[in-house]
Scaffold this active site. Structure first.
Site, PDB file in Angstrom:
ATOM      1  CG  ASP A 572      45.305  43.166  29.330  1.00 54.97           C
ATOM      2  OD1 ASP A 572      44.428  43.688  29.137  1.00 54.97           O
ATOM      3  OD2 ASP A 572      45.049  41.962  30.277  1.00 54.97           O
ATOM      4  CG  HIS A 576      50.807  41.636  29.434  1.00 55.33           C
ATOM      5  ND1 HIS A 576      50.626  40.834  28.465  1.00 55.33           N
ATOM      6  CD2 HIS A 576      49.728  41.901  30.309  1.00 55.33           C
ATOM      7  CE1 HIS A 576      49.396  40.230  28.790  1.00 55.33           C
ATOM      8  NE2 HIS A 576      49.010  41.019  29.497  1.00 55.33           N
ATOM      9  CG  ASP A 645      36.919  45.909  29.224  1.00 51.70           C
ATOM     10  OD1 ASP A 645      37.683  45.554  30.163  1.00 51.70           O
ATOM     11  OD2 ASP A 645      36.713  45.452  28.031  1.00 51.70           O
ATOM     12  CD  GLU A 647      39.598  41.995  35.333  1.00 56.14           C
ATOM     13  OE1 GLU A 647      38.597  41.466  35.250  1.00 56.14           O
ATOM     14  OE2 GLU A 647      40.690  41.605  34.758  1.00 56.14           O
ATOM     15  CD  GLU A 651      47.943  44.527  36.764  1.00 55.16           C
ATOM     16  OE1 GLU A 651      46.754  44.227  36.422  1.00 55.16           O
ATOM     17  OE2 GLU A 651      48.771  43.462  36.972  1.00 55.16           O
ATOM     18  CE1 TYR A 729      39.923  35.414  43.944  1.00 58.82           C
ATOM     19  CE2 TYR A 729      38.599  34.770  41.952  1.00 58.82           C
ATOM     20  CZ  TYR A 729      39.321  34.445  43.130  1.00 58.82           C
ATOM     21  OH  TYR A 729      39.524  33.136  43.316  1.00 58.82           O
TER      22      TYR A 729
END
Ligand SMILES: *[C@@H]1O[C@H](CO)[C@@H](O)[C@H](O)[C@H]1NC(C)=O
Ligand SMILES: *[C@@H]1O[C@H](CO)[C@@H](O)[C@H](O)[C@H]1NC(C)=O
Ligand SMILES: *[C@@H]1O[C@H](CO)[C@@H](O)[C@H](O)[C@H]1NC(C)=O
Ligand SMILES: *[C@@H]1O[C@H](CO)[C@@H](O)[C@H](O)[C@H]1NC(C)=O
Ligand SMILES: *[C@@H]1O[C@H](CO)[C@@H](O)[C@H](O)[C@H]1NC(C)=O
Ligand SMILES: *[C@@H]1O[C@H](CO)[C@@H](O)[C@H](O)[C@H]1NC(C)=O
Length: 831
Positions: A572, A576, A645, A647, A651, A729
């Site tokens: 991530d 971030h 992967d 999600e 972002e 979600y």
């Protein structure tokens, strides 16, 4: 020159034709040349259907919600100014400030950001909790998030997906107990949709899974056994070498697999071993085929599942290798073989065989990325390095989003020759040594203000009543304690809080034009930011000298690798760091003198997640973004059955947007051009694979009704999240954060279809149905197609602040809905 016909193969054909194959005991295989014997397989070759990895646990982790809904330190006061019945339409569209930065002259989008060592505020650590398992030494930093990472993680037994093929080290397991490299290709009709017991008629399936472990063919050698090691070398942006050796001391005998995304063949370079080609099916026949190029020996291999594969051998000494069928499950070659063996599967269009013939003998070993951006035109070129018969043209596989943007020059696209991929639709064969992919509509005019992709305009002039409403919200929200909200133990949550305040202060400047308010807010934001730029946050970042990157120190404590969403293990980083980079862009825009002291720190985050150039040897090139797939992979150093992967498509986009804005603010025209190019590539790729309009022509129809992928893996698409399966979600993690880039990626048509399918007509209201910050996200997203209802929601007199998550503000949501046209009289309030 033509190998003798194979009696065993014919026998196998007859047995299967007679339906006798079940009665045939496994054939004991004995290689006379080497005297090496392998264990018998007891698995029935005929009924092998593979394994389904259905659990998210296969990805190695489960995470927390993307925000803490209650971070606001002061409850939001009720708004005093009610929405006027019908606001007068005095807003006028203004071209953006960014028009001044459009580069008419061509810019290289891949210039290094910087090349120096990480700035002194970062401590260097030489040890990282994740070992660099059997990775050969290399001078450039190691890649952490690329398609081949399973080959150096965990027990090395999970697969790597080059598309359309997948490669997995069999490691003594599988139907043949092989120690070789298994090649899998799952046909379109072999995909598994489910769960069957829960899928209602007419409803989309929750997941699409490609079975693993079938082992269509395995490239192995008689000498490979329990001492075999798998090593990797030349870890690169599009490629890696996987090397199998009989033992870890010998380097005189090995099989090297040059693995490149989209490679036309699976290629194995044998050095002094006895080739064994095995299968988890049964081999009906191995037929030598005459071949014009006398240095190549071609075989056609028919399997009992109806598929035919081709094997091309190029021995280093021109001598017929005489591959023969030695059992139902394996083909044997000569001892001491050195040379190249290539494998390809005949596609449903039989002309694929002629295509493979023309490219047999040559293979890609790596790829270089170059690009060119001029104004709103951009292109990127992937040029493959070739080996073997380099005079021949290269056949590669293109994904659907490539085919739609490939320039015709220097290549030929064979539109009828396709092989399906695991999660990216059908791949198309392309012959040529370099692909140039063109984007002609770069979002150069997109700035900090709400933006529209059709008009290319931003709207920042609103009626005074709207200004008053936003002003009330901004004054209140900027009175909150920015440091308290952002001084958290997580880079993710901290960054989101900082970015929230940055967008509010931006609104105060360009929309409210209240410099007093800007100064008040900016002073607090700069102070809160300095905790991070001086690296004094709760878990400071460290420069990890083992893998080459900037990671949170949280995961070093008790090996808590999942701390902060796995940041220490390279999960991530683009998510971030995007929030910090965006925040820095806003601060730098408002206060240019701030840049000097902070630029190196911010650029370090950019370089860690997205270093564009090999000239910068402190970080790997494009850790997160994958220029073959056209999006990033969030998954870092965790072994995973379904491989990499991602999600959150939104972002991912947020990073490219932050890059563009930061590049603009610091005057790095290469970075700005790169951000614009990435945004266009993301729009194309995400709209194919992650965000589905009803007429999506790429993904299986059974899945399109979900509208979003959920988590898209290399080998599975699962309409869920790592933190829960509530619909808001799953859909919402592809919405947040709602910023100017949202309108580029999430088309009006898409948002309308998604809203009408899931959220319209009382599905969100009453409030009890979708609670907390998700409610705000859904309504902010609604501004992309129905801004009036969105504006009405956020401007309601008793707006409940619990609908704002820790990264969201009423100020920005009001400004965004208004900027999208939400206060025009034609779209009057529904509330
Ligand atoms: C090689 O084998 C030795 C002993 O079997 C082992 O200690 C070492 O870790 C192995 N090295 C690699 C690179 O696998
Ligand atoms: C962009 O491309 C179009 C055609 O594709 C061309 O007409 C135009 O001149 C190009 N603009 C620049 C700035 O290169
Ligand atoms: C491609 O397939 C279509 C439909 O099967 C066929 O009509 C066409 O002739 C094919 N084109 C080529 C170049 O083979
Ligand atoms: C600007 O913001 C300040 C708070 O910092 C507020 O007191 C003032 O009323 C605002 N000015 C306008 C014109 O809204
Ligand atoms: C992909 O190929 C399969 C056949 O292999 C076909 O059934 C399917 O419709 C194709 N999908 C698309 C989107 O073209
Ligand atoms: C705001 O919403 C929350 C959750 O729905 C609820 O508990 C709370 O009472 C509401 N507050 C107000 C002032 O209506």
């Amino acid at each position: 020159m033509i190998p003798r016909s194979n009696i065993l193969a014919q026998l196998a054909t007859i047995l299967v034709a007679l339906g006798l194959v079940h009665a045939v005991p496994p054939v004991r295989r004995f290689n006379q040349a080497s005297g090496i014997q392998k264990p018998e397989s007891t698995i029935n070759h005929v009924t092998n259907t593979g394994t389904l990895l259905t659990s998210l646990e296969m990805a190695g982790y489960v995470t927390s919600l993307p925000f803490v809904t209650s971070t606001a330190t002061s409850p939001f006061p009720k708004l005093k100014t009610p929405l006027p019945e019908a606001a007068p339409q005095v807003s006028q569209k203004v071209p953006l400030a960014l028009t001044t930065s459009i580069h008419e002259i061509a810019v290289d989008p891949f210039k290094p950001v910087a090349t120096g060592a990480a700035p002194s505020q970062f401590t260097t650590r030489n040890q990282h909790p994740v070992p660099r398992l059997n990775i050969q030494q290399q001078s450039s930093p190691l890649q952490t998030n690329k398609f081949y990472a399973n080959f150096y993680l965990g027990d090395q037994s999970f697969g790597s997906f080059v598309h359309p093929y997948g490669l997995t080290w069999s490691k003594g397991g599988g139907p043949m107990s092989s120690w070789g490299m298994a090649i899998d290709h799952i046909d379109y009709n072999e995909k598994v949709y489910g769960p069957t017991e829960k899928t209602l008629p007419g409803q989309p399936v929750q997941y699409i899974i490609n079975p693993v472990g079938i082992q269509d063919l395995v490239l192995s050698a008689a000498e490979l056994g329990s001492g075999t090691t798998l090593q990797t070398s030349k870890l690169d942006t599009f490629s890696v070498n996987a090397i199998l050796s009989p033992s870890n001391v010998s380097n005189t005998a090995s099989i090297t697999f040059p693995m490149v995304q989209g490679m036309g063949f699976v290629t194995a370079v044998y050095k002094n071993l006895t080739p064994w080609i095995e299968t988890g099916h049964a081999i009906l026949s191995v037929t030598p085929k005459p071949f014009a190029d006398k240095s190549i020996f071609k075989y056609s291999v028919a399997l009992n599942n109806g598929n035919t594969w081709l094997v091309y051998a190029t021995p280093s000494i021109q001598q017929d290798p005489k591959f023969t069928l030695s059992s139902l499950g394996s083909i044997t070659g000569p001892a001491g073989f050195s040379g190249v063996i290539q494998i390809a599967k005949i596609s449903s269009d039989k002309s694929s065989e002629a295509l493979y013939d023309a490219s047999a003998g040559v293979y890609a070993t790596s790829a270089a990325l170059t690009g060119n951006v001029a104004s709103t035109n951009g292109s990127y070129t992937i040029t493959w390095t070739k080996a073997g018969a380099t005079c021949k043209p290269l056949t590669m596989w293109a994904l659907p989003h490539h085919v739609k943007s490939l320039s015709n020059s220097g290549i030929k696209i064979y539109r009828n020759i396709t092989l399906t991929t695991t999660t990216k639709g059908n791949a198309t064969a392309v012959v040529g040594d370099a692909w140039t992919l063109v984007e002609t509509n770069l979002p150069t005019s997109m700035g900090f203000a709400p933006w529209d992709p059709d008009s290319k305009m931003s709207n920042t002039n609103f009626p005074s009543s709207v200004i008053a409403k936003i002003s009330t919200a901004a004054i209140s929200e900027l009175s909150e304690d920015i440091s308290a909200q952002s001084n958290l133990n997580s880079m993710y949550y901290s960054g989101k809080a900082l970015a929230k305040f940055a967008s509010i202060i931006y609104v105060a400047k360009d929309i409210l034009k209240n410099d007093t308010l800007v100064t008040q807010g900016l002073t607090k934001l700069e102070k809160a930011f300095s905790l991070f730029s001086t690296n004094q946050q709760q878990f400071p970042l460290v420069y990890d000298n083992a893998w080459g990157g900037l990671v949170s120190s949280a995961g070093y404590i008790n090996n808590a690798l999942l701390a902060d969403f796995g940041n220490t293990a390279y999960n991530d980083h683009h998510f971030h760091y995007s929030y910090f980079i965006y925040t820095a862009a806003v601060i730098g825009y408002l206060d240019p003198k701030w840049l000097n002291a902070n630029k190196d720190w911010v650029n370090s985050l950019v370089r860690d997640a997205s270093n564009p150039s090999k000239l910068d040897n402190v970080y790997p090139v494009f850790r997160m973004f994958d220029w073959y797939h056209g999006h990033s992979w969030a998954h870092g150093l965790f072994p995973a059955g379904d491989s990499k992967d991602e999600e959150s498509s939104s972002e991912d986009t947020n990073f490219a947007y932050a890059l563009k804005m930061w590049g603009h603010v610091i005057g790095d025209s290469s970075m700005e051009a790169r951000g614009n190019l990435m945004l266009s590539v993301l729009a194309r790729s995400l709209q194919s694979y992650f965000l589905y309009e009803d007429d999506n022509d790429v993904m299986p129809p059974q899945f399109i009704g979900n509208k979003v992928s959920g988590i898209l893996f290399e080998n599975k698409i699962d309409h869920t999240t790592y933190f829960g399966s509530a619909l808001e979600y799953i859909q919402g993690i592809h919405m947040l954060p709602i910023l100017p880039h949202s309108a580029l990626i999430r088309t009006r048509k898409f948002v309308q279809e998604e809203w009408e399918r899931f959220f319209a007509e009382g599905a969100v209201d009453p409030a009890s149905k979708v609670q907390g910050g998700w409610r705000g996200i859904l309504y902010a997203n609604l501004a992309l197609y129905d801004p009036a209802t969105s504006y009405a929601f956020f401007s309601q007199p008793n707006f409940n602040a619990s609908y704002l998550d820790g990264g969201a503000s009423l100020t920005w949501y009001l400004a965004y809905a208004a900027g999208r046209g939400g206060t025009a009289p034609s779209g009057c309030s529904h509330v």
